[in-house]
Design a protein around this motif. Structure first.
Motif, PDB file in Angstrom:
ATOM      1  N   ARG A 196    -114.735   2.891  54.640  1.00  0.00           N
ATOM      2  CA  ARG A 196    -115.512   3.442  53.764  1.00  0.00           C
ATOM      3  C   ARG A 196    -115.933   2.321  52.672  1.00  0.00           C
ATOM      4  O   ARG A 196    -117.194   2.068  52.331  1.00  0.00           O
ATOM      5  CB  ARG A 196    -115.019   4.272  53.193  1.00  0.00           C
ATOM      6  CG  ARG A 196    -115.740   5.033  51.777  1.00  0.00           C
ATOM      7  CD  ARG A 196    -114.949   6.175  51.272  1.00  0.00           C
ATOM      8  NE  ARG A 196    -115.398   6.434  49.920  1.00  0.00           N
ATOM      9  CZ  ARG A 196    -114.872   6.021  48.778  1.00  0.00           C
ATOM     10  NH1 ARG A 196    -113.709   5.299  49.038  1.00  0.00           N
ATOM     11  NH2 ARG A 196    -115.359   6.287  47.593  1.00  0.00           N
ATOM     12  N   ILE A 225    -122.586   6.051  52.068  1.00  0.00           N
ATOM     13  CA  ILE A 225    -121.253   5.869  52.857  1.00  0.00           C
ATOM     14  C   ILE A 225    -120.244   6.010  51.647  1.00  0.00           C
ATOM     15  O   ILE A 225    -119.085   6.513  51.947  1.00  0.00           O
ATOM     16  CB  ILE A 225    -121.273   4.726  53.645  1.00  0.00           C
ATOM     17  CG1 ILE A 225    -122.091   4.723  54.718  1.00  0.00           C
ATOM     18  CG2 ILE A 225    -119.887   4.166  53.945  1.00  0.00           C
ATOM     19  CD1 ILE A 225    -122.305   3.287  55.469  1.00  0.00           C
ATOM     20  N   TYR A 226    -120.577   5.328  50.524  1.00  0.00           N
ATOM     21  CA  TYR A 226    -119.182   5.501  49.416  1.00  0.00           C
ATOM     22  C   TYR A 226    -118.991   6.818  48.977  1.00  0.00           C
ATOM     23  O   TYR A 226    -118.003   6.980  48.680  1.00  0.00           O
ATOM     24  CB  TYR A 226    -119.653   4.425  48.450  1.00  0.00           C
ATOM     25  CG  TYR A 226    -118.527   4.199  47.331  1.00  0.00           C
ATOM     26  CD1 TYR A 226    -117.657   3.255  47.673  1.00  0.00           C
ATOM     27  CD2 TYR A 226    -118.498   4.960  46.057  1.00  0.00           C
ATOM     28  CE1 TYR A 226    -116.393   3.035  46.682  1.00  0.00           C
ATOM     29  CE2 TYR A 226    -117.439   4.591  45.211  1.00  0.00           C
ATOM     30  CZ  TYR A 226    -116.395   3.697  45.687  1.00  0.00           C
ATOM     31  OH  TYR A 226    -115.498   3.500  44.785  1.00  0.00           O
ATOM     32  N   GLU A 264    -111.295   9.064  52.415  1.00  0.00           N
ATOM     33  CA  GLU A 264    -110.655   8.162  52.771  1.00  0.00           C
ATOM     34  C   GLU A 264    -109.662   8.754  53.890  1.00  0.00           C
ATOM     35  O   GLU A 264    -109.337   9.969  54.104  1.00  0.00           O
ATOM     36  CB  GLU A 264    -109.777   7.752  51.490  1.00  0.00           C
ATOM     37  CG  GLU A 264    -110.601   6.827  50.364  1.00  0.00           C
ATOM     38  CD  GLU A 264    -110.797   5.358  51.211  1.00  0.00           C
ATOM     39  OE1 GLU A 264    -110.332   5.163  52.098  1.00  0.00           O
ATOM     40  OE2 GLU A 264    -111.656   4.670  50.298  1.00  0.00           O
ATOM     41  N   SER A 297    -113.680   3.905  61.891  1.00  0.00           N
ATOM     42  CA  SER A 297    -113.727   5.212  61.443  1.00  0.00           C
ATOM     43  C   SER A 297    -113.302   6.231  62.598  1.00  0.00           C
ATOM     44  O   SER A 297    -112.693   7.184  62.405  1.00  0.00           O
ATOM     45  CB  SER A 297    -114.784   5.521  60.746  1.00  0.00           C
ATOM     46  OG  SER A 297    -115.873   5.474  61.763  1.00  0.00           O
ATOM     47  N   SER A 308    -119.512  -0.167  52.602  1.00  0.00           N
ATOM     48  CA  SER A 308    -120.626   0.294  51.396  1.00  0.00           C
ATOM     49  C   SER A 308    -120.699  -1.105  50.639  1.00  0.00           C
ATOM     50  O   SER A 308    -122.003  -1.279  50.207  1.00  0.00           O
ATOM     51  CB  SER A 308    -119.800   1.381  50.580  1.00  0.00           C
ATOM     52  OG  SER A 308    -118.796   1.044  50.075  1.00  0.00           O
ATOM     53  N   VAL A 330    -118.229   9.658  52.421  1.00  0.00           N
ATOM     54  CA  VAL A 330    -117.110   9.301  53.712  1.00  0.00           C
ATOM     55  C   VAL A 330    -115.885   9.546  53.023  1.00  0.00           C
ATOM     56  O   VAL A 330    -115.589   8.815  51.837  1.00  0.00           O
ATOM     57  CB  VAL A 330    -117.180   7.871  54.241  1.00  0.00           C
ATOM     58  CG1 VAL A 330    -116.062   7.712  55.190  1.00  0.00           C
ATOM     59  CG2 VAL A 330    -118.647   7.972  54.984  1.00  0.00           C
TER      60      VAL A 330
END
Length: 445
Positions: free
Chosen positions: A77, A183-184, A189, A124, A81, A187
């Motif tokens: 992630r 994405i930041y 962690e 991922s 990004s 998504v």
């Protein structure tokens, strides 16, 4: 995994990374379509165009090992990004560039910025989805990303009729920056805890594995050459050898891009099903290499076939990364996924750089006649690639005893200490004995 949780993972993990890989593929192949505009607007020569397009692959390859380490350390992630912001800045600079130096710098920034696009997505998938679904999801990831190659044909041609290539890259800069933010934010962690007794997460574990050095040269020479051909040299071939006009050329590129997307799905599905029957993905890779060599020979020898047939095979081979990454997923555990995939990509993109730039240098040894180069120029340039691919296929087929020294190759080439045990004994395929800890309760296992 419950159905609702699975769909949340698709929406929050799979699709955002697929969008990043889509942009990566679009940036990779778009120079083939705008090459004429670049030559007329900036005065680039054939070798300059080859260097400009291939510098993307050079930077991409050089970044793979550091990015693999960062992916294993910080997760996909944050790495993806941050790098996509670099790509957005590079696209903006490319739109403003007027000469080769600034074009090279901006193209290099784009290459660095999307260098984690595929490996971050694959990482991922390894982290969030069951192992038995990895190859299938890898295929879907590459299939969706490959639509970037489709976009870089007929849709972009229509768009260029309304705006120039500079305005096009301004739009790409904005879209890339927005994808980085998406994405930041979206998504989640994921923390991974290695199992007791698992191998250390070091590069020497990858480069010291003899099985890696068996498949890596074959995968690199085939996949890298396919990227080089579709990403740039298919256009001059179709114009100089097939004598296609602009409309026919763009139409053939569009068909190749559609076939490319289908190839990713085909490889992912095939690997998924043959694994259930005990067949290794290495077998598929060898078969793909033989078909690729045959297709290139059909082009070189001017076989009496519609040219779209061998060029479609070239396009399909560009998605054989699905097979290569399935092999590395079998060889190495999830905590090494970033490094292992990065190691494979170093060779893929490194070879794509050499093939793309080298082809341009060879072609430039022949002068143009009425704006077209001789068929012999392309036959020599493409033939050099084929000869090296045949060598890699022979290497793949050799008995393991003749490849025993390759465990030391990685340690010498990358200055990574490898123990005698690592160099002589291959890493034993892992069992699914790790603990995946969801951070937000979205996934159930």
């Amino acid at each position: 995994m419950q159905i609702s949780a699975a769909w949340r993972l698709i929406a929050r993990v799979f699709l955002p990374f697929a969008a990043g890989y889509y942009l990566s593929y679009l940036f990779r192949t778009i120079n083939a379509l705008i090459s004429g505009h670049l030559i007329s607007d900036t005065g680039l020569g054939t070798a300059d165009l080859g260097l400009l397009t291939s510098v993307y692959f050079l930077v991409f390859a050089a970044a793979q090992i550091p990015i693999g380490i960062l992916l294993d350390r910080f997760g996909p992630r944050r790495v993806q990004s941050a790098l996509l912001l670099v790509a957005a800045a590079g696209a903006g600079l490319f739109a403003m560039s007027t000469g080769l130096p600034s074009l090279l710098i901006s193209r290099a920034m784009i290459g660095l910025g999307v260098a984690a696009a595929l490996t971050a997505g694959l990482k991922s998938i390894v982290l969030w989805f069951p192992r038995e679904r990895v190859a299938l999801l890898n295929g879907y990831m590459i299939m969706l990303g490959s639509f970037g190659a489709v976009t870089a044909t007929t849709p972009t041609e229509y768009l260029l009729a309304w705006i120039g290539w500079r305005q096009l890259f301004e739009i790409l800069a904005a879209v890339t920056g927005a994808t980085a933010v998406l994405i930041y934010i979206v998504v989640p962690e994921r923390v991974i805890t290695p199992s007791i007794g698992s191998i250390p997460a070091t590069l020497s574990s990858v480069f010291g594995d003899r099985r890696f050095w068996r498949i890596a040269p074959l995968s690199a020479t085939c996949v890298g050459s396919a990227w080089s051909l579709q990403g740039l040299w298919a256009v001059p071939w179709l114009a100089d050898v097939e004598r296609l006009g602009r409309e026919g050329l763009v139409g053939q590129l569009f068909i190749m891009s559609i076939v490319l997307c289908g190839g990713a799905w085909l490889f992912g599905t095939t690997v998924h099903f043959i694994r259930r029957r005990g067949v290794g993905a290495e077998t598929i890779l060898a078969v793909v290499a033989m078909f690729f060599i045959a297709a290139e020979l059909a082009l070189i020898l001017r076989a009496p076939l519609p040219s779209i047939l061998p060029w479609s095979v070239v396009a399909i081979v560009g998605t054989a990364t699905v097979v290569s990454f399935a092999v590395t997923a079998d060889y190495f555990p999830p905590e090494l996924a970033g490094r292992a995939n990065g190691a494979v990509n170093v060779l893929h993109f490194g070879w794509a750089f050499l093939a793309q730039y080298g082809t341009g240098l060879i072609l430039e040894q022949w002068s143009t006649n009425d704006g077209h180069r001789a068929i012999l120029a392309y036959q020599v340039a493409f033939g050099v690639n084929v000869a090296l691919q045949i060598g890699a296929l022979v290497w793949f087929a050799l008995p393991s005893s003749l490849r025993s020294f390759t465990g030391w190759m990685g340690s010498i080439a990358f200055f990574a200490p490898v123990s005698v045990a690592e160099a002589v004994e291959p890493v034993v395929p892992y069992e699914q004995a790790i603990v995946l800890i969801p951070m937000d309760g979205d996934a159930e296992w």
